[in-house]
Design a protein around this motif. Structure first.
Motif, short mmCIF file in Angstrom:
data_model
loop_
_atom_site.label_atom_id
_atom_site.label_comp_id
_atom_site.label_asym_id
_atom_site.label_seq_id
_atom_site.Cartn_x
_atom_site.Cartn_y
_atom_site.Cartn_z
N GLY A 176 20.13 -3.11 0.67
CA GLY A 176 20.75 -4.27 1.29
C GLY A 176 20.02 -5.54 0.93
O GLY A 176 19.60 -5.73 -0.21
N LEU A 177 19.84 -6.41 1.93
CA LEU A 177 19.22 -7.71 1.67
C LEU A 177 17.72 -7.70 1.90
O LEU A 177 17.10 -8.74 2.05
N TYR A 178 17.13 -6.50 1.96
CA TYR A 178 15.69 -6.41 2.18
C TYR A 178 14.96 -7.17 1.07
O TYR A 178 15.32 -7.05 -0.10
N PRO A 179 13.95 -7.99 1.42
CA PRO A 179 13.29 -8.83 0.41
C PRO A 179 12.82 -7.98 -0.77
O PRO A 179 12.14 -6.97 -0.57
N PRO A 180 13.19 -8.36 -2.01
CA PRO A 180 12.90 -7.51 -3.18
C PRO A 180 11.42 -7.15 -3.30
O PRO A 180 11.10 -6.00 -3.62
N GLY A 181 10.54 -8.09 -2.99
CA GLY A 181 9.12 -7.80 -3.15
C GLY A 181 8.61 -6.74 -2.18
O GLY A 181 7.57 -6.13 -2.38
N GLU A 182 9.34 -6.55 -1.09
CA GLU A 182 8.88 -5.62 -0.05
C GLU A 182 9.63 -4.30 -0.08
O GLU A 182 9.50 -3.49 0.83
N GLN A 183 10.46 -4.09 -1.11
CA GLN A 183 11.33 -2.92 -1.05
C GLN A 183 10.58 -1.59 -1.12
O GLN A 183 11.14 -0.56 -0.75
N TRP A 184 9.32 -1.62 -1.56
CA TRP A 184 8.55 -0.38 -1.53
C TRP A 184 8.46 0.16 -0.11
O TRP A 184 8.38 1.37 0.10
N ARG A 185 8.52 -0.76 0.87
CA ARG A 185 8.44 -0.31 2.27
C ARG A 185 9.69 0.48 2.64
O ARG A 185 9.61 1.51 3.33
N ALA A 186 10.86 -0.01 2.18
CA ALA A 186 12.10 0.72 2.45
C ALA A 186 12.06 2.10 1.79
O ALA A 186 12.47 3.11 2.39
N VAL A 187 11.54 2.14 0.55
CA VAL A 187 11.43 3.43 -0.14
C VAL A 187 10.51 4.35 0.65
O VAL A 187 10.81 5.54 0.85
N ALA A 188 9.40 3.78 1.15
CA ALA A 188 8.45 4.60 1.92
C ALA A 188 9.12 5.17 3.16
O ALA A 188 8.89 6.34 3.52
N VAL A 189 9.99 4.36 3.82
CA VAL A 189 10.67 4.85 5.02
C VAL A 189 11.59 6.02 4.65
O VAL A 189 11.60 7.06 5.34
N ILE A 190 12.36 5.87 3.55
CA ILE A 190 13.26 6.96 3.14
C ILE A 190 12.44 8.23 2.87
O ILE A 190 12.78 9.32 3.34
N LEU A 191 11.33 8.07 2.11
CA LEU A 191 10.51 9.24 1.78
C LEU A 191 9.93 9.87 3.04
O LEU A 191 9.88 11.10 3.17
N LEU A 192 9.50 9.01 3.97
CA LEU A 192 8.90 9.53 5.20
C LEU A 192 9.92 10.35 5.99
O LEU A 192 9.61 11.45 6.49
N ILE A 193 11.16 9.83 6.08
CA ILE A 193 12.19 10.58 6.81
C ILE A 193 12.44 11.92 6.12
O ILE A 193 12.49 12.97 6.77
N LEU A 194 12.56 11.88 4.78
CA LEU A 194 12.80 13.14 4.05
C LEU A 194 11.65 14.11 4.28
O LEU A 194 11.87 15.30 4.54
N ALA A 195 10.42 13.61 4.21
CA ALA A 195 9.25 14.48 4.39
C ALA A 195 9.26 15.09 5.79
O ALA A 195 9.01 16.30 5.96
N MET A 196 9.57 14.27 6.80
CA MET A 196 9.58 14.78 8.18
C MET A 196 10.65 15.86 8.33
O MET A 196 10.43 16.87 9.00
N ILE A 197 11.83 15.62 7.72
CA ILE A 197 12.90 16.61 7.85
C ILE A 197 12.49 17.91 7.16
O ILE A 197 12.65 19.00 7.72
N LEU A 198 11.91 17.78 5.95
CA LEU A 198 11.47 18.99 5.25
C LEU A 198 10.42 19.73 6.06
O LEU A 198 10.43 20.96 6.15
N ALA A 199 9.52 18.97 6.70
CA ALA A 199 8.42 19.60 7.43
C ALA A 199 8.92 20.30 8.68
O ALA A 199 8.27 21.24 9.17
#
Lengths: 382, 363
Positions: free
Chosen positions: B89-112
């Motif tokens: 979405g409109l998440y600031p481009p420089g900070e998008q690693w944070r959005a990626v981290a959130v997606i990965l964290l959710i996936l990791a939690m679900i897998l765990a």
């Protein structure tokens, strides 16, 4: 004495309930107070007298007549009529399609059952609103201009301006013709079923003969009245089609999306119902020497129906509720009308109450019907 | 009581009769009906071919300029160009690693938390912490992270957060409603029934309207909940009503003896619910629970209607770029694919769980 009161289960129960009621009353009055203050601060008018003022906004298409000088009340009625119109068409089409899907999934034919399986899995796992937007995207960007319109069936044209289909034209005698045909058909069927049949003719033959006789009479009547009913085909004139019925891209996208999405669920319900009938029923009927088709229609389906009807009604109800997603593509059903009224008048509370009231009425009446049906069916269970 | 001296003729155990498998040609063209069905199936497959032609053969995967997509055929290059907008979405481009981290964290939690053996109070605490970390990651404002208001959140993280949070918050509410509906106390029972039936009788779009338009009017002037929070509230209440009915089914399937035994042992009510009733009741309704989870993941897409910027809204706004010729079908197909992967994944997992539970029940 107090300790016995403290440990009395009845007293505790009543105290807990009294506290709950007090909490609810306090909460509601707090909300009501807030609302009154907010409305007064923002200068929003309240009450339902706006219903009778002219709406002054256009509604792009409707099944009942509407023009912008009609009242807000009539605008709601138009929205509700569109909602019900969408629901009825989608439910009928989805049931027919779903029956095929369910039977195809159960069939022993390897291609067909796999195709149906892919169909169901794909459609059930994608949100309806995504499907609607996707179909709308197809209808408004991938369909060709009217000149090169696609023609999947004779007389049916798909173009970027909408879908064109043949329409029924009635001559002055048309209504008379249709009504007499219907009445004759009912009479013929009743006669074939109720009249004591000669033992030499089998029932299917009798039905066939009656239907044939009815068809001959109807055709004779058709000639005698001089073509009372006709089909008008859309024709390409210049840049657009003339004649026939036009379905807007919005309407076409919603009907297509709702029908296909719902049919996947209906198919699974029907398949589940048939599979839930005990295998012994099939085996018993086969042992009695019934043909496979008679087993299906005389033994299995009547029992499956008892299992199918409750989830099917729930599915129909959610289809009615799903029509509100038409907001996303801009078809003026009740939700969109409510949204427009809120923008026009600012009377959000009243307008949303109308919408909630309508849907609650539909849901609760279906629930009442279901309870009646379940009670009736339960009596049959032995 | 057998008469003495009776003679028994034991029948030798026999294998079931051998049924020869029909050859494929016979199944497919064996009689009139199956031949017709085969032709129908082939006709359906043939009618899909133009779509495949559009989607794969005539498609543009890589273009130098958007104009190359003009000549029909799917424009997958559009997805490539807009992937960032659709995913974040409109998440600031420089900070998008944070959005990626959130997606990965959710996936990791679900897998765990896939294995039912790990389902305990500790896992709940880990989930609560993880969600707190995700919200901090998305929002920032502390620990040197730039503050990003929720109006700038968007794309896949919003979809996932809405799904996880609405289900997570709805679950305890649903348990209370289900217990209330089965309560012998008339007031508690009727309030629970009223809430459940009211919410289930309404379309989610109606509830979202209430949350987006009415809620600001119902709360005191100083209380401002942002739009994301309000839609989350609507989704939570909606999920709670449906989950409550599922859990009620589980409670009804529970043997009365379990509760009577617990009462006879003098176990307090809430301990009995937590240690005896809920574990058994929920185990009975795992398939419909996962079904509701799928429904809720799909329902998060409706927030588009009240203007919350989830993955679907992001895709829709991507299609409005006039530089690209009419790419909306491709964009929605891409979003559909992501939803399909999530929902199909959940249903596969549900089937696996079901097999595991029935294997344990049957020894």
């Amino acid at each position: 004495m107090f300790s016995s009161l403290w440990y009395s289960a009845r007293l505790r129960a009543w105290a807990a309930q009294a506290a709950l009621v007090a909490g609810v009353v306090l909460f509601v009055s707090w909300i009501a107070g807030n609302t009154a203050t907010n409305l007064a601060e923002r200068g929003i008018r309240t009450g339902f007298d706006y219903l009778w003022r002219p709406a002054r906004f256009p509604i792009s298409e409707s099944v009942v007549t509407y023009n912008p000088s009609d009242s807000f009340f009539w605008a709601y009625v138009v929205g509700l009529a569109n909602t019900l119109w969408l629901s009825v068409i989608a439910i009928v089409l989805a049931t027919v399609l779903g029956l095929f899907v369910g039977l195809a999934r159960r069939s022993s034919h390897p291609f067909l059952s796999r195709l149906a399986g892919i169909y169901v899995t794909t459609l059930r796992n994608i949100p309806l609103i995504v499907q609607l937007l996707c179909w709308y995207g197809v209808a408004t960007s991938l369909f060709p201009a009217p000149r090169e319109a696609l023609q999947p069936l004779p007389g049916l044209y798909l173009s970027i301006r909408g879908v064109y289909a043949p329409s029924l034209t009635l001559a002055p005698t048309g209504a008379f013709f249709l009504m007499s045909c219907t009445l004759l058909f009912i009479a013929a069927m009743v006669a074939a079923w109720r009249y004591p049949r000669p033992s030499s003719i089998r029932r299917p033959w009798l039905l066939f003969i009656t239907t044939a006789a009815w068809a001959v009479v109807s055709v004779a009547l058709f000639k005698a009245l001089g073509t009372p009913v006709g089909l008008e085909f859309p024709e390409l004139k210049g840049l657009n089609f003339r004649g026939g019925t036009t379905l807007s891209p919005e309407f076409a996208a919603i009907i297509l999306g709702l029908t296909i999405y719902t049919s996947a669920f209906v198919g699974e319900i029907i398949r589940g119902g048939i599979e839930a009938v005990n295998k012994g029923q099939w085996e018993g009927a086969r042992a009695l020497g019934l043909s496979e088709r008679r087993i299906m229609f005389k033994v299995v389906l009547p029992q499956a129906l008892r299992i199918i009807v409750p989830p099917l009604t729930t599915q129909y109800l959610s289809t009615v509720k799903n029509t509100t997603l038409a907001v996303a593509v801009g078809y003026p059903e009740l939700g969109l009308v409510v949204n427009t009224v809120i923008n026009q008048t600012g009377q959000a509370i009243e307008s949303i109450m109308v919408m909630l009231g309508v849907f609650l009425t539909i849901s609760l009446s279906v629930a009442v019907f279901m309870n009646w049906y379940n009670a009736r069916v339960a009596l049959v269970v032995r | 009581m057998n008469a003495p001296g009776a003679v028994y003729n034991y029948i030798e155990p026999q294998l079931p009769p051998h049924i020869a498998r029909k050859p494929l040609l016979k199944i497919v063209f064996g009689d009139f009906l199956s031949a017709t069905l085969t032709i129908v199936a082939i006709a359906i497959i043939l009618s899909i071919l133009p779509v495949l032609n559009w989607a794969l053969i005539n498609a543009h995967w890589n273009v130098a300029s958007p104009a190359e997509c003009q000549d029909g055929g799917a424009c997958w290059a559009f997805i490539r160009a807009k992937a960032r907008l659709i995913m974040f979405g409109l998440y600031p481009p420089g900070e998008q690693w944070r959005a990626v981290a959130v997606i990965l964290l959710i996936l990791a939690m679900i897998l765990a938390s896939l294995s039912p053996r790990l389902w305990n109070a500790k896992l709940l605490a880990v989930w609560a912490t993880a969600i707190g970390v995700m919200l901090i990651l998305m929002g920032g404002g502390i620990a040197g992270l730039r503050f990003v208001p929720t109006s700038k959140w968007g794309g896949l993280p919003v979809t996932l957060l809405l799904a996880v949070l609405s289900l997570g918050l709805a679950f305890p509410l649903a348990v209370l409603l289900a217990l209330g509906r089965r309560s012998p106390l008339p007031v508690i029972r009727s309030i629970s029934v009223a809430v459940i039936e009211l919410v289930r009788g309404l379309p989610l779009v109606g509830l979202l309207f209430v949350a987006a338009i009415l809620l600001p009017l119902l709360l005191p002037a100083g209380w401002t909940i942002d739009k994301l929070g309000r839609t989350l509230a609507a989704l939570t209440i909606f999920a709670a009503a449906y989950l409550a009915e599922v859990i009620r089914g589980g409670l009804q399937g529970l043997d009365d003896g379990q509760i009577e035994a617990a009462e006879a042992l003098g176990i307090p009510y809430w301990k009995m619910i937590w240690h005896i009733v809920l574990p058994q009741a929920i185990q009975n309704v795992i398939p419909p629970l996962t079904n509701t989870a799928i429904v809720m993941v799909k329902n998060t897409s409706l927030v588009l209607i009240v203007g919350v910027f989830d993955m679907l809204s992001a895709a829709r706004s991507a299609t409005t770029d006039p530089a690209w010729p009419a790419p909306s079908t491709e964009a929605y197909m891409f979003v559909a694919l992501i939803y399909f992967l999530i929902c199909f994944g959940i249903s596969l997992y549900s089937r696996h769980l079901e097999l595991k539970v029935s294997a344990r029940a049957h020894g």
